[in-house]
Design an enzyme around this catalytic site. Structure first.
Site, short mmCIF file in Angstrom:
data_model
loop_
_atom_site.label_atom_id
_atom_site.label_comp_id
_atom_site.label_asym_id
_atom_site.label_seq_id
_atom_site.Cartn_x
_atom_site.Cartn_y
_atom_site.Cartn_z
N GLU C 77 15.33 -7.17 -5.77
CA GLU C 77 15.01 -8.59 -6.02
C GLU C 77 13.88 -9.12 -6.56
O GLU C 77 13.50 -10.09 -6.27
CB GLU C 77 15.49 -9.03 -4.56
N HIS C 96 9.28 -13.66 -0.07
CA HIS C 96 10.89 -13.57 0.30
C HIS C 96 11.11 -12.91 1.39
O HIS C 96 10.63 -11.78 1.66
CB HIS C 96 11.43 -13.02 -1.04
N HIS C 98 13.96 -12.67 5.26
CA HIS C 98 15.23 -12.91 5.87
C HIS C 98 15.05 -13.52 7.48
O HIS C 98 15.82 -13.17 8.17
CB HIS C 98 16.00 -11.76 5.99
N HIS C 166 21.38 -15.37 3.32
CA HIS C 166 20.56 -14.08 2.65
C HIS C 166 19.14 -14.45 3.42
O HIS C 166 18.64 -13.72 4.08
CB HIS C 166 20.49 -14.30 1.27
#
Lengths: 241, 241, 241, 241
Positions: C77, C96, C98, C166
């Site tokens: 990613e 990034h 979760h 996500h």
């Protein structure tokens, strides 16, 4: 004498486990009936459970009088323990705590009921004792045998009671079982609140509670005890002291 | 001088405890009135509570002017402390924090009330201070004596206030009591939210709050303090500095 | 070269902090734009953030091509990072994750909004990117520049976006600020959910968000950074690398 | 022989990871099919997962008979494992646990469904097995092959099932994958409950579940495994044993 020493060691371990597993914080206590004299019980002096050492363990008469205080200050609420040992010859160990998840049940009148097999030990009915009913405005502490007996009467032949605005008390036949029930009373309460928010709950049936109770013994409890000893940094013996 | 050194040691311990017990994260602070001069107070320089060392403790005049900065940068929000010491001769220690469970109460106007005996120290009424009422759009920080006095006025003779969109402030007669109230303000808020979700809550009666308050002293607070010192890796003295 | 080494050290620290503070678990990543070439960015090879060492840091072109892979496998990613550096010359660091509390917002369309001053950095609007809108059934991963650009377009000039089913992405002007916003995005979401359950929420006004944003700088962020370094077992430098 | 030793080492690691990540407490277990004989499986003797050592690993026939007990007491519920290996040649590892967040789903009949990409491994349908349906009042334990087969039948070709008033069971093609699914079944349940409280939930589409499943392999799972080994204090090997 060696037997008494081992029991004191076990009681200290129980204090440390209750702290490590989040059942007690700086307050709360666990006691055991004296192995040589059922009219006495062993309980720490006034100290946070995670700080307790062997020398902190005192002996008390059932009315709360210390046998040999040697300058050690007792817990104010020791009457919870004495009153239960007085009323219940079958009881060998008592835990009193302010375990977080049980308190919301105690102040709302919602009943805690066994929601999974590990919670069956709390019993089919967990009554709520409200000190205000018979004693009016107090500091919410069980500070006399009169109050202790009132609580013990409500518990009757059961294993647990909630205390409104205060916490819970557990009475059982051994230290390990009293600790086991205390830990899973907290977990059961936490899970039950979540389940109640999700819909109609299928609790254990009365028959299931009985079946689990008949199966809960050293085989399962020792498995947890070894794990809790490890987590609390205490040595483990498979045979209960 | 020895007395002052011990008090500074105690203040550093209070910072570490508040961090360890989850009352402060990287922000928040605790102060104590200077033992030799009531027109001064002691407070760390601008540092996260869990990082504070003895040399970080500075003295401030009540208006927030540092006595001897020696290059150390002060907390912007020290005016919370000065304004409370100015308004309240009975206050010896102040805690300001962003304790998580209190924030939802502060932004919804739901009142926090004592739900169990250990929460009684928060008082019968916990007002909410909204900086927007008198100061409009700000960074929500108490960055002047004018703002500090506005907050202190709302607290009045009480022990606690929530701050909308920000956190809480606690004022008490000793470091240990201010920390004790701060810890149980958080626990009380957490338990109260859970209880409110379960039904009608039976809070402590006014008489019960008074009874608990009259009983809360070094006997109970030191028991917690020893435990918190142990958890925070700090040495414990039974007598408050 | 020394400057680059310090930046790599800072990036490893950022990974460890995000893990320690619960923003990432075994997945999630943080990058920084290359200090000598704005067409490159630095990002670890495919490894859990808490395991990353200096030698794991790779350089990538904005399109995701590794500069000198030396056998190291990249994160699938990484296009999230490249697309943001491509679209936003003002962005120096991207996270990034979760993070748990943000996910329920992303799948229900409830908007996260600043609820306390430390949450102001998330911005007045936190949009939700749903990969399904433009890409249909996928593995929910941002596995091409096309997907990365779609996400970057939604973020626009903002600092944050949720990703349906996500997690979240944060873009900011420095590593420390990106980490700071990521941590408090999680806290803000956790507190906001609680507050929404209690009643009508008074969020920060637009003016308050602006005021806080104008005041958030190294003074506050470094205070958190020192604390997080201590908790993550990393050495702290007051000046950002 | 070396291969078997490595597999035993991996199984002990799996136990420690499940404990460290909060999927099991003092109870619960994980097994693996014997690499040399598909009619046998490896499982610890009756011990808490965080206490297990290599010498605790026993071999069992599919019907639960120990191959070489050497005085070690087996878990009562080993039939869960044997029945799944019997019914499912594709299954290489089984986890049984009392993971907290799944229990409220099991007692209310609310269905757990994948809410984020890391939860896709639980499958499109997570059935609930209620021992009461076919066996009436029991201790809720799977204490015979008959009960194990009833559970295995419900799981069918799937990866997971909840057990009413008890916990969950996961069956997968490797130890690492079974642990991975167990961890994220818990996280998914926790997030799903929160999301359901906030409004209508957009779960993963069936197509998204398939896409994620087709992409979940050693590349992602090993990243988590390294992190979990580190957290559990176990050494990590990139290649599965």
């Amino acid at each position: 004498m060696v037997r008494l020493d081992r029991l004191i060691e076990e009681l200290v371990t129980a204090n440390r486990i209750l702290a490590r597993e989040g059942v007690v914080d700086s307050f709360g206590h666990v006691s055991v009936r004296h192995p040589d004299n059922p009219q006495l019980y062993l309980l720490s002096c006034s100290r946070a459970p995670d700080c307790i050492e062997n020398d902190d363990i005192m002996a008390f008469a059932l009315d709360g009088a210390p046998v040999d205080a040697r300058g050690r200050a007792p817990y104010l609420e020791r009457f919870i323990h004495g009153a239960l040992y007085e009323a219940r010859p079958d009881v060998t160990s008592v835990v009193h705590n302010h375990s977080e998840s049980v308190i919301p049940f105690g102040v709302t009148g919602r009943k805690i009921k066994p929601i999974f097999h590990l919670g069956a030990g709390i019993g089919k009915d967990v009554p709520v004792w409200d000190s205000h009913d018979h004693f009016g405005d107090t500091a919410l502490l069980v500070e006399s045998m009169e109050m202790g007996r009132d609580l013990a009467k409500l518990i009757g032949a059961g294993a647990t009671a909630l205390m409104r605005g205060h916490g819970a008390t557990v009475a059982s036949k051994s230290i390990r079982q009293a600790v086991f029930i205390s830990v899973y009373l907290e977990v059961n309460a936490r899970l039950q609140k979540q389940a109640m928010e999700m819909g109609e709950v299928k609790f254990l049936t009365a028959g299931e509670v009985d079946k689990v109770a008949s199966r809960t013994g050293p085989y399962g409890i020792n498995r947890a005890w070894e794990n809790w000893c490890r987590r609390a940094g205490r040595s483990f013996e498979a045979d209960e002291a």
